[in-house]
Design a protein around this motif. Structure first.
Motif, mmCIF file in Angstrom:
data_model
loop_
_atom_site.group_PDB
_atom_site.id
_atom_site.type_symbol
_atom_site.label_atom_id
_atom_site.label_comp_id
_atom_site.label_asym_id
_atom_site.label_seq_id
_atom_site.Cartn_x
_atom_site.Cartn_y
_atom_site.Cartn_z
ATOM 1 N N LEU A 86 -122.443 13.262 -129.196
ATOM 2 C CA LEU A 86 -121.775 14.479 -128.938
ATOM 3 C C LEU A 86 -121.488 14.535 -127.539
ATOM 4 O O LEU A 86 -122.236 14.397 -126.540
ATOM 5 N N TYR A 87 -120.094 14.543 -127.361
ATOM 6 C CA TYR A 87 -119.614 14.245 -125.929
ATOM 7 C C TYR A 87 -119.711 15.325 -124.913
ATOM 8 O O TYR A 87 -120.106 15.437 -124.032
ATOM 9 N N ALA A 88 -119.816 16.902 -125.785
ATOM 10 C CA ALA A 88 -119.511 18.129 -124.938
ATOM 11 C C ALA A 88 -120.122 19.023 -125.698
ATOM 12 O O ALA A 88 -119.739 19.103 -126.997
ATOM 13 N N LEU A 89 -120.871 20.218 -125.164
ATOM 14 C CA LEU A 89 -121.066 21.384 -125.903
ATOM 15 C C LEU A 89 -121.235 22.524 -124.810
ATOM 16 O O LEU A 89 -122.138 22.125 -123.938
ATOM 17 N N TYR A 90 -120.319 23.430 -124.833
ATOM 18 C CA TYR A 90 -120.373 24.296 -123.710
ATOM 19 C C TYR A 90 -120.237 25.732 -124.551
ATOM 20 O O TYR A 90 -119.409 25.790 -125.147
ATOM 21 N N VAL A 91 -120.989 26.684 -123.799
ATOM 22 C CA VAL A 91 -121.022 28.024 -124.314
ATOM 23 C C VAL A 91 -120.566 28.961 -123.060
ATOM 24 O O VAL A 91 -120.977 28.624 -121.946
ATOM 25 N N ARG A 92 -119.891 29.956 -123.699
ATOM 26 C CA ARG A 92 -119.431 31.031 -122.515
ATOM 27 C C ARG A 92 -120.835 31.176 -121.662
ATOM 28 O O ARG A 92 -121.686 31.560 -122.566
ATOM 29 N N PRO A 93 -120.938 31.427 -120.593
ATOM 30 C CA PRO A 93 -122.359 31.750 -119.925
ATOM 31 C C PRO A 93 -123.005 33.103 -120.306
ATOM 32 O O PRO A 93 -124.150 33.066 -120.476
ATOM 33 N N ASP A 94 -122.035 34.073 -120.469
ATOM 34 C CA ASP A 94 -122.624 35.108 -120.994
ATOM 35 C C ASP A 94 -122.873 35.303 -122.549
ATOM 36 O O ASP A 94 -123.595 36.202 -123.114
#
Length: 163
Positions: A86-94
């Motif tokens: 899993l190279y990356a996982l990002y969620v909009r901070p809000d």
């Protein structure tokens, strides 16, 4: 309601914005402020476009889309030495804590399973306790591997997790 689908070229700009905002929110105090301030969504979008153009094989860029059609998160999973990563996982901070990250992680797991990317590993900043708890709740365990990445000449330790 969140749905997860494959990233398209139209998603590149919102994904780049999420990635930069995610780094700034998650890594404040863990990475040098000078590095985080220099991050550019425009530069990140160019790199993502290039990668998306070259994407093939068993890797996947996945986006979580909310009920309004807005991109709320992004994950990237693909092959790595002896398994997958899993190279990356990002969620909009809000949107952190609303299930977006879990939906992306579940979709990444399904993709990895379908493509024989087992075991699945990931790297997380040693000081990122929120992310470490998130992955531990999903069944990941630190496997003892560590490395450091340099950010503006500051070595930042990372820990590898495996599921």
């Amino acid at each position: 309601m969140v749905t997860v689908r494959t990233m398209t070229p139209a998603d590149v700009t919102p994904v780049a914005e999420i990635r930069v905002a995610g780094w700034r929110a998650a890594y404040a105090g863990l990475l040098p402020a000078s590095f985080l301030e220099r991050m550019s969504a425009e530069e990140n979008a160019e790199r993502l476009r290039g990668r998306l153009d070259r994407a093939a094989g068993s890797g996947a860029d996945l986006v979580a889309v909310d009920g309004t059609g807005a991109v709320a998160g992004w994950a990237c999973v693909g092959p790595a030495h002896r398994g997958g990563e899993l190279y990356a996982l990002y969620v909009r901070p809000d949107r952190i804590g609303t299930g977006v990250g879990r939906a992306l992680l579940d979709a990444a797991h399904a993709h990895a399973l379908a493509h024989g990317l087992d075991p699945l590993r990931l790297w997380v900043l040693a000081g990122n306790t929120r992310a470490r708890r998130f992955y531990e709740r999903a069944g990941y365990v630190a496997d003892g591997a560590v490395r450091s990445e340099d950010y503006d000449q500051v070595a930042v330790p990372e820990v590898r997790y495996c599921r």
